[in-house]
Design a protein around this motif. Structure first.
Motif, short mmCIF file in Angstrom:
data_model
loop_
_atom_site.label_atom_id
_atom_site.label_comp_id
_atom_site.label_asym_id
_atom_site.label_seq_id
_atom_site.Cartn_x
_atom_site.Cartn_y
_atom_site.Cartn_z
N ALA A 20 0.83 -1.21 0.00
CA ALA A 20 0.00 0.00 0.00
C ALA A 20 0.87 1.26 0.00
N LEU A 21 1.91 1.27 0.83
CA LEU A 21 2.79 2.44 0.89
C LEU A 21 3.63 2.57 -0.38
N LEU A 22 4.03 1.46 -0.96
CA LEU A 22 4.73 1.52 -2.24
C LEU A 22 3.82 2.09 -3.32
N SER A 23 2.53 1.74 -3.25
CA SER A 23 1.56 2.30 -4.20
C SER A 23 1.46 3.80 -4.04
N ASP A 24 1.46 4.26 -2.77
CA ASP A 24 1.46 5.71 -2.52
C ASP A 24 2.70 6.35 -3.13
N THR A 25 3.84 5.72 -2.89
CA THR A 25 5.11 6.25 -3.40
C THR A 25 5.12 6.31 -4.92
N VAL A 26 4.68 5.25 -5.54
CA VAL A 26 4.65 5.21 -7.01
C VAL A 26 3.69 6.27 -7.54
N GLY A 27 2.55 6.44 -6.85
CA GLY A 27 1.62 7.47 -7.26
C GLY A 27 2.26 8.84 -7.28
N PHE A 28 3.09 9.13 -6.27
CA PHE A 28 3.81 10.40 -6.22
C PHE A 28 4.90 10.47 -7.30
N LEU A 29 5.63 9.37 -7.47
CA LEU A 29 6.75 9.37 -8.41
C LEU A 29 6.31 9.56 -9.85
N THR A 30 5.07 9.16 -10.17
CA THR A 30 4.58 9.38 -11.54
C THR A 30 4.56 10.86 -11.89
N LEU A 31 4.51 11.71 -10.87
CA LEU A 31 4.49 13.16 -11.13
C LEU A 31 5.82 13.64 -11.71
N LEU A 32 6.87 12.83 -11.59
CA LEU A 32 8.15 13.20 -12.18
C LEU A 32 8.09 13.27 -13.70
N SER A 33 7.05 12.65 -14.28
CA SER A 33 6.92 12.66 -15.74
C SER A 33 6.48 14.03 -16.26
N ILE A 34 6.07 14.92 -15.36
CA ILE A 34 5.58 16.24 -15.77
C ILE A 34 6.74 17.23 -15.76
N ASP A 35 6.94 17.90 -16.87
CA ASP A 35 8.08 18.80 -17.05
C ASP A 35 7.83 20.16 -16.41
N ILE A 36 7.52 20.16 -15.12
CA ILE A 36 7.36 21.40 -14.37
C ILE A 36 8.06 21.19 -13.03
N GLY A 37 9.03 22.05 -12.73
CA GLY A 37 9.88 21.85 -11.58
C GLY A 37 9.15 21.72 -10.27
N ILE A 38 8.13 22.54 -10.06
CA ILE A 38 7.43 22.52 -8.78
C ILE A 38 6.71 21.20 -8.56
N GLY A 83 -8.55 -0.75 -0.27
CA GLY A 83 -8.83 -2.01 -0.96
C GLY A 83 -7.79 -3.06 -0.66
N ILE A 84 -6.52 -2.66 -0.58
CA ILE A 84 -5.45 -3.62 -0.32
C ILE A 84 -5.61 -4.25 1.06
N TYR A 85 -5.90 -3.42 2.06
CA TYR A 85 -6.05 -3.95 3.42
C TYR A 85 -7.24 -4.91 3.51
N ILE A 86 -8.38 -4.54 2.91
CA ILE A 86 -9.56 -5.40 2.98
C ILE A 86 -9.33 -6.70 2.21
N LEU A 87 -8.77 -6.58 1.00
CA LEU A 87 -8.62 -7.77 0.16
C LEU A 87 -7.54 -8.71 0.67
N SER A 88 -6.55 -8.16 1.42
CA SER A 88 -5.50 -9.04 1.93
C SER A 88 -6.09 -10.08 2.89
N THR A 89 -7.07 -9.69 3.70
CA THR A 89 -7.76 -10.65 4.57
C THR A 89 -8.70 -11.53 3.78
N MET A 90 -9.45 -10.92 2.86
CA MET A 90 -10.40 -11.69 2.04
C MET A 90 -9.70 -12.79 1.25
N SER A 91 -8.56 -12.46 0.64
CA SER A 91 -7.88 -13.43 -0.21
C SER A 91 -7.39 -14.63 0.59
#
Length: 785
Positions: free
Chosen positions: A332-350, A680-688
């Motif tokens: 879940a935290l890696l998903s958060d991190t990846v979500g943030f890192l995708t912003l590196l694809s935008i050519d705006i420094g801020i 979803g990850i937390y709920i499905l981890s128990t369900m699975s």
């Protein structure tokens, strides 16, 4: 292999608990010191896409024609006109003060007191002229009358003098480097000097001072951003109350909040250590890091207390919880991190800085809330009778919610979800790129900055929303009729475009001067065909006017627009491109764009181009992580589909609330996806786990609700309530982000509880249904159907 890896980490960690705590303590002390050294860091170039073709043109010609990083100061007399000694004393003081501020391009400081502000008049012998304010000027009745006459002759009414003579303007451009220090210009320091040394020094009695420009706007944003500290305190208080309601223990309330604050300290310390500052536009990220940390901390508290209730010791419960949550929490935290890192694809420094800031924060949460927190919990004494997340009729509530995982209710839920998605997708197509409101979009319309902006645009004939189309040609091109005629034709086309108030170029000035040489006869207001006459008509226009460079090989056409709304900018850009195709040649090339609106146009295009790739990256990464975690396509699908529906509904919400897709709102979509997937990850981890053991979907979902339902509800509500306080921010962009994040946090949580089990009901059919389907296939085969 996952279990084996988790076990190894668990054993190593809990065998050396004291060493882990000492290591965390020492690291925290060091990073706390580093965090104390961090400073706000704002830069104009961070806000623009430097690799965009418009910005390459802008940077190429900025030295000759200035850029978009300008300062406009309007000095006004609130009781009459400007022709009095007190006003001219104040105007002279503002001019001189601005001139000597380090970082101001002194060549481009312009006001009535600038030597380059000159008038020209037609006399019997030809032309006469001089500076608007003579060198021997005295603020007497006679001297002021002479200046008034010179202002009218200079044709600067509406430009640097207000239409009603109530104000006069001082203009300047800022450099990128402070010439005194050789370091990058401190924009916030400039804003502070403008406020303290200019406005407060000269705004007195009936004299008012109105300041606009990027540096001042960022300064006002930074002032408003200081209110984030208050919102942070409110968020901590709200979070503490919510966590206490959940766990009914002061100690268990303090622990996840403490660990999340440690994550924020580590984030700030790491940024400082890496040489980054904190931009006012990304100052909200530490709060998000805190909120995410608490949400994962609550999951750990929930797990430990429930395992203690089953008879385990605190140490054993902490170890078991660490082992159970390491994989789903880490994913879940890696998903958060990846979500943030995708912003590196935008050519705006801020935006890239925001991505780095947020990614560092989430990485710190992995250490503080998945490692430090369970170790600290292992030292606590928790009674076996302790309860967390207990509802009065919990079993009844969970049993009722578990019915969502049966096909009857699931059909209704999925039908409503599909209908909402279709409406959201249709309405979301109306989402506009760019700013949709007048004034500085980061601030409310009632702010001092926007009030100053509206005053300047109301009292002067110029617009602060202007764009320069750069015309590149050959040296001495302004002495050739065909080239000047082409520029004149281009300007005429632009003046007739909806949204363009007026335009000016060297060609239009040459026509005015030519008429002056012919007794002011309007019939002579044309570009001279004779080269000598043409040279005569432009000879008095200096390169400091911003209408030509030193060898006349570059000449901008400056377009003054009605506003900077996305529709206006798009209309003008399209018209420029259409005209350049018709009029452009190898010898005369029309290049977009400079000026504030040129920067906005490039930014809007960068945001538009980045929108789809960013969403593909974030969803691709989240899908990959879910596949790695669950090793199941259908498990991944039931997590991702609700997330996608909520993203679509968020775009509908932006359209409904008239919020454009901008530098500040674009990251919210990625943040919402990255953080929203956690539920979803937390709920499905128990369900699975239960499904793999052969349980029915409803039973598996009921088990997940009993184990983690309360924690998911409390974290979703805590996140939503925390960011909802941003509705009251002095910053409009923070308010917009608060609205969108509240929606995404809350609705993603509801989607995980309602839509996810409904999808699971169809993705995991019961064994009876599978046997029935298999039997029907066999019967059909025997009967030849």
């Amino acid at each position: 292999m996952k279990i084996s890896l988790a076990n190894r980490i668990e054993v190593a960690l809990f065998r050396h608990r004291l060493f882990v705590l000492v290591l965390f303590f020492l690291t925290s002390v060091f990073l706390l010191f580093q965090a104390s050294q961090i400073r706000l860091d704002a830069s104009f170039t961070k806000n623009i896409p430097l690799e965009h073709s418009y910005m390459k043109t802008y940077l190429k010609h900025r030295a000759n024609f200035g850029g978009a990083n300008n300062i406009l100061i309007s000095v006004c007399d609130s009781e009459g006109d400007i022709f009095n000694p007190e006003f001219f004393t104040a105007l002279k003081g503002v001019h001189d003060k601005l001139f000597f501020i380090p970082g101001v391009d002194r060549i481009q400081v312009k006001s009535l007191f600038s030597p380059s502000t000159r008038f020209v008049e037609v006399v019997e012998d030809g032309f006469a002229g001089g500076p608007v304010i003579p060198a021997d000027f005295q603020a007497t009745t006679e001297g002021l009358a002479i200046v008034k006459g010179n202002i009218e002759k200079a044709g600067i009414v509406g430009g640097i003098v207000a239409d009603d003579y109530s104000c006069a303007m001082v203009k300047a451009a800022l450099l990128d480097i402070n010439p005194e220090t050789g370091e990058k210009l401190d924009t916030l320091q400039i804003a502070e000097k403008l406020e303290n040394e200019v406005r407060q020094s000269y705004e007195k009695n009936n004299i008012t001072v109105h300041i606009i420009g990027f540096a001042k706007m960022v300064g006002d944003v930074a002032q408003g951003a200081k209110g984030v500290v208050l919102f942070f305190a409110i968020a901590i208080a709200i979070t503490a109350v919510m966590v206490y309601i959940f766990c009914h223990s002061i100690r268990l309330t303090i622990l996840p909040i403490f660990c999340s604050l440690i994550a924020v300290v580590w984030q700030m310390g790491m940024l400082s250590s890496l040489g980054f500052g904190l931009d006012p536009m990304s100052i909200l990220v530490p709060f998000l890091v805190f909120a995410i940390g608490v949400s994962h901390g609550v999951q750990m508290i929930n797990s430990v207390v429930k395992k203690v209730g089953l008879g385990l010791t605190c140490t054993a419960a902490a170890q078991a919880s660490f082992r159970a949550l390491l994989i789903p929490g880490g994913i879940a935290l890696l998903s958060d991190t990846v979500g943030f890192l995708t912003l590196l694809s935008i050519d705006i420094g801020i935006i890239r800085e925001l991505a780095i800031t947020a990614s560092l924060g989430v990485a710190m949460i992995i250490l503080t809330n998945l490692v430090l927190l369970p170790v600290m919990l292992s030292y606590m004494t928790i009674k076996q009778s302790a309860k967390v997340g207990q509802l009065k009729e919990e079993s009844t509530v969970w049993l009722a919610l578990s019915s969502f995982a049966t096909k009857g209710p699931a059909v209704i839920i999925l039908s409503i979800t599909a209908a909402l998605y279709l409406v959201g997708f249709y309405k979301g197509q109306e989402l506009k790129i760019g700013e949709l409101h007048a004034g500085a979009p980061a601030l409310h319309e009632s702010s001092r900055y926007n009030t100053d902006t509206f005053l300047i645009t109301d009292r002067y004939a110029i617009s602060v929303d202007y764009m320069s189309v750069i015309i590149e040609t050959t040296p001495e091109a302004c002495t050739y009729y065909d080239i000047m005629s082409t520029i004149n034709n281009f300007q005429w086309r632009m003046e007739n475009v909806a949204g363009v108030q007026s335009a000016v170029s060297l060609a239009s000035i040459s026509k005015i001067v030519n008429a002056g040489y012919n007794e002011g006869n309007p019939k002579w207001r044309v570009i001279p065909r004779n080269q000598q006459t043409l040279v005569q008509s432009i000879a008095r226009v200096p390169s400091s006017s911003g209408l030509l460079n030193s060898d006349c090989s570059v000449m901008p056409v400056i377009l003054f627009l009605e506003d900077h709304k996305a529709e206006t900018i798009n209309t003008v850009i399209d018209a420029v491109q259409a005209a350049s195709k018709v009029l452009g040649t190898e010898q005369v090339q029309f290049k977009l764009a400079s000026g504030p609106v040129g920067v906005m146009a490039a930014t809007n295009e960068a945001v538009s181009e980045a929108q789809v790739p960013m969403m593909l990256y974030v969803y691709g990464a989240v899908i990959l992580l879910c596949l790695i975690s669950f090793r199941s396509i259908r498990a991944t699908a039931v997590v991702i589909l609700p997330l996608y529906v909520v993203s679509t509904l968020a775009q509908w919400l932006m359209t409904a609330l008239d919020i454009g897709l901008t530098v500040s709102t674009l990251p919210v979509i990625a943040l919402g996806v990255g953080i929203g997937v956690d539920y979803g990850i937390y709920i499905l981890s128990t369900m699975s786990t239960k499904l793999n053991e052969g349980a029915k979907v409803q039973d598996a979902y009921l088990a997940a609700l009993k184990e983690r339902g309360s924690a998911v509800l409390i974290t979703g509500l805590t996140l939503a309530i925390g960011v909802s306080t941003w509705f009251f921010s002095d910053l409009k962009f923070q308010m917009d982000m608060g609205i969108l994040l509240t929606f995404m946090f809350l609705v993603n949580m509801l989607a995980a509880i309602i839509v996810l089990p409904a999808l699971a009901a169809f993705f995991w059919p019961s064994k009876a249904e599978e046997e029935k389907d298999s039997g029907e296939v066999q019967i059909a085969g025997r009967t030849g159907i």
